[in-house]
Design an enzyme around this catalytic site. Structure first.
Site, PDB file in Angstrom:
ATOM      1  N   GLU A 200     -10.725   4.042   6.937  1.00 34.93           N
ATOM      2  CA  GLU A 200      -9.505   4.772   7.313  1.00 34.93           C
ATOM      3  C   GLU A 200      -9.884   5.887   8.293  1.00 34.93           C
ATOM      4  OE1 GLU A 200      -7.540   6.651   3.991  1.00 34.93           O
ATOM      5  OE2 GLU A 200      -5.827   7.303   5.183  1.00 34.93           O
TER       6      GLU A 200
ATOM      7  N   ASP B 291       2.089   3.996   2.746  1.00 37.21           N
ATOM      8  CA  ASP B 291       1.037   4.869   2.225  1.00 37.21           C
ATOM      9  C   ASP B 291       1.593   6.017   1.367  1.00 37.21           C
ATOM     10  OD1 ASP B 291      -1.617   5.443   1.817  1.00 37.21           O
ATOM     11  OD2 ASP B 291      -1.974   6.351   3.773  1.00 37.21           O
TER      12      ASP B 291
ATOM     13  N   ARG C 153       2.730  16.914 -15.060  1.00 36.04           N
ATOM     14  CA  ARG C 153       2.022  17.488 -16.214  1.00 36.04           C
ATOM     15  C   ARG C 153       2.470  16.914 -17.555  1.00 36.04           C
ATOM     16  NH1 ARG C 153       1.653  23.848 -14.161  1.00 36.04           N
ATOM     17  NH2 ARG C 153       1.169  23.278 -12.009  1.00 36.04           N
TER      18      ARG C 153
ATOM     19  N   GLY D 100      -9.053   8.629  -2.035  1.00 35.01           N
ATOM     20  CA  GLY D 100      -9.562   9.993  -1.919  1.00 35.01           C
ATOM     21  C   GLY D 100     -10.469  10.149  -0.715  1.00 35.01           C
TER      22      GLY D 100
ATOM     23  N   HIS E 286      -9.906   1.484  -0.428  1.00 38.36           N
ATOM     24  CA  HIS E 286      -9.745   2.091   0.894  1.00 38.36           C
ATOM     25  C   HIS E 286     -11.108   2.028   1.589  1.00 38.36           C
ATOM     26  CE1 HIS E 286      -6.193   3.961  -0.893  1.00 38.36           C
ATOM     27  NE2 HIS E 286      -5.856   4.540   0.248  1.00 38.36           N
TER      28      HIS E 286
ATOM     29  N   ASP F  66      -6.645   3.466  -9.032  1.00 38.45           N
ATOM     30  CA  ASP F  66      -7.451   3.914  -7.907  1.00 38.45           C
ATOM     31  C   ASP F  66      -8.535   4.894  -8.377  1.00 38.45           C
ATOM     32  OD1 ASP F  66      -7.467   3.936  -4.999  1.00 38.45           O
ATOM     33  OD2 ASP F  66      -6.749   6.000  -5.098  1.00 38.45           O
TER      34      ASP F  66
ATOM     35  N   HIS G 282       1.159   5.038  -2.453  1.00 36.33           N
ATOM     36  CA  HIS G 282       0.626   5.836  -3.582  1.00 36.33           C
ATOM     37  C   HIS G 282       1.770   6.427  -4.388  1.00 36.33           C
ATOM     38  CE1 HIS G 282      -3.642   5.980  -2.149  1.00 36.33           C
ATOM     39  NE2 HIS G 282      -3.034   5.641  -1.021  1.00 36.33           N
TER      40      HIS G 282
ATOM     41  N   HIS H 201       0.821  -1.209   0.000  1.00 33.75           N
ATOM     42  CA  HIS H 201       0.000   0.000   0.000  1.00 33.75           C
ATOM     43  C   HIS H 201       0.856   1.261   0.000  1.00 33.75           C
ATOM     44  CE1 HIS H 201      -3.799   2.125   0.445  1.00 33.75           C
ATOM     45  NE2 HIS H 201      -3.029   3.050   0.995  1.00 33.75           N
TER      46      HIS H 201
HETATM   47  N1  ADE Z   1      -4.577   9.162  -1.521  1.00 33.65           N
HETATM   48  C1  ADE Z   1      -3.312   9.232  -1.109  1.00 33.65           C
HETATM   49  N2  ADE Z   1      -3.203   8.815   0.169  1.00 33.65           N
HETATM   50  C2  ADE Z   1      -4.446   8.467   0.565  1.00 33.65           C
HETATM   51  C3  ADE Z   1      -4.989   7.953   1.756  1.00 33.65           C
HETATM   52  N3  ADE Z   1      -4.219   7.703   2.837  1.00 33.65           N
HETATM   53  N4  ADE Z   1      -6.310   7.736   1.807  1.00 33.65           N
HETATM   54  C4  ADE Z   1      -7.087   7.987   0.740  1.00 33.65           C
HETATM   55  N5  ADE Z   1      -6.628   8.440  -0.406  1.00 33.65           N
HETATM   56  C5  ADE Z   1      -5.312   8.690  -0.503  1.00 33.65           C
HETATM   57 ZN    ZN Z   2      -3.737   4.977   0.816  1.00 35.31          ZN
END
Ligand code: ADE
Ligand code: ZN
Length: 346
Positions: free
Chosen positions: A203, A281, A75, A173, A200, A142, A21, A19
């Protein structure tokens, strides 16, 4: 604080990360480099030290706003390639052998990337990372927590382009007020096409969102899912069906999802028999990396070297790597643990 020997053991341990991003994993150096390219048209600082200071979040919403400002620095194809290649190199330096990188394509498509171009760039970066650093990358596309065109576009990109590295569909998000169940048709279509389901949920909201992810999205793993701790029936369900939670302890403190590491529910989740993995994360945004998250988990769960190696094994087992790749990485972890254990030989 864990013992220096255990820190060294963690640093050298071959690992899998499930996990993380893509933009959130970019180093402050790369982010500052991108910000310099767009100076005058971004609030993100062009100095790595100032980028670190910029990552100070009031709450989860503020974190997401900041995250999107960094996303907006990507970009051109070169920006995207540079970012992913840099992330791959940083992972390799931590002995990450395999990573499922969560990519949110929608803001990039909205910025003008054509679907095919987008996939060609990430695939080229993925192959170069593997060739240059030996780290295998796989993608989780995602949905950015917005129903309608952003969700539809994410699914279309996944199914129409189907890049070789793609293994799963995610949902990230904003979470509060964004019921997971409304994305059921997207996840059904993705699963029918052979993609895994990793949304997700739980959280920053409630156990109910995790139930939705499991029941309505067919979640095989849950990103975060820490609020499951509030519902014993859900904990039993996750344990019984071996649905892994991708836990990211420092992230949860930095976004104020939990008040402190000492109050993190990781020990309670493990106690309830729920499978967990430890992840970073958005590591530089939270002043952490995967090795540090292993150290945090070792402290929270009172793990020794064997316990830490078991955490690494759990990530491999819960990954979407093929059977052969899993066996090879598990064997590498076993060999490392056998050679580097500080326990006296009996
Ligand atoms: N996008 C990036 N990090 C995130 C997180 N912890 N939770 C939800 N969306 C994300
Ligand atoms: Zn995440």
């Amino acid at each position: 604080m864990i013992a220096p020997d255990l820190s060294r053991f963690i640093a050298g341990l071959p690992k899998a990360e499930l996990h993380v991003h893509h933009v959130g994993a970019a180093s402050p150096r790369v982010v500052a480099e991108l910000a310099a390219r767009y100076e005058g048209d971004t609030a993100v600082p062009a100095d790595p030290a100032l980028v670190e200071a910029f990552y100070d979040f009031r709450d989860f919403t503020h974190f997401l706003q900041t995250y999107l400002q960094v996303v907006d620095l990507v970009r051109t194809p070169e920006d995207l390639w540079t970012l992913i290649y840099g992330v791959g190199g940083d992972m390799a330096a931590q002995q990450v052998r395999y990573a499922e990188l969560t990519i949110t394509p929608h803001p990039h498509l909205a910025r003008g990337f054509a679907p095919r171009e987008f996939c060609e760039v990430i695939e080229d970066a993925r192959r170069r990372v593997e060739a240059d650093f030996g780290t295998l990358l796989r993608w989780c596309f995602d949905i950015p927590g917005i129903p309608g065109p952003p969700a539809d576009q994410t699914l279309s990109l996944a199914l129409d382009q189907r890049p070789d590295g793609l293994v799963s569909l995610g949902l990230g998000g904003p979470e509060d007020g964004v019921p997971r169940s409304q994305f059921a048709p997207h996840f059904a279509a993705a699963r029918a096409a052979g993609l895994h389901s990793v949304p997700h949920a739980g959280e920053v909201t409630s156990a109910d969102y995790v139930w939705q992810a499991v029941r309505d999205l067919g979640a095989e793993r849950i990103a975060h899912g820490i609020r499951s701790v509030e519902d014993p029936a859900l904990l039993d369900y996750l344990a019984e069906h071996e649905i892994t939670l991708e836990v990211c302890p420092t992230s949860n403190v930095c976004t104020r999802a939990v008040p402190s590491l000492a109050e993190h529910p990781l020990p309670a989740l493990v106690q309830a028999g729920v499978p967990v993995t430890v992840n970073s994360d958005d590591p530089p945004m939270f002043g952490t990396d995967l090795n540090r998250e292993y150290a945090v988990a070792a402290e929270l769960l009172s793990l020794d070297e064997k316990g830490v190696a078991d955490l690494a094994r759990a990530a491999v087992k819960a990954s979407f790597l093929g059977a052969e790749g899993k066996s090879a990485l598990l064997a590498e972890i076993d060999a490392y643990a056998a050679q580097n254990s500080s326990a006296p030989l009996t």
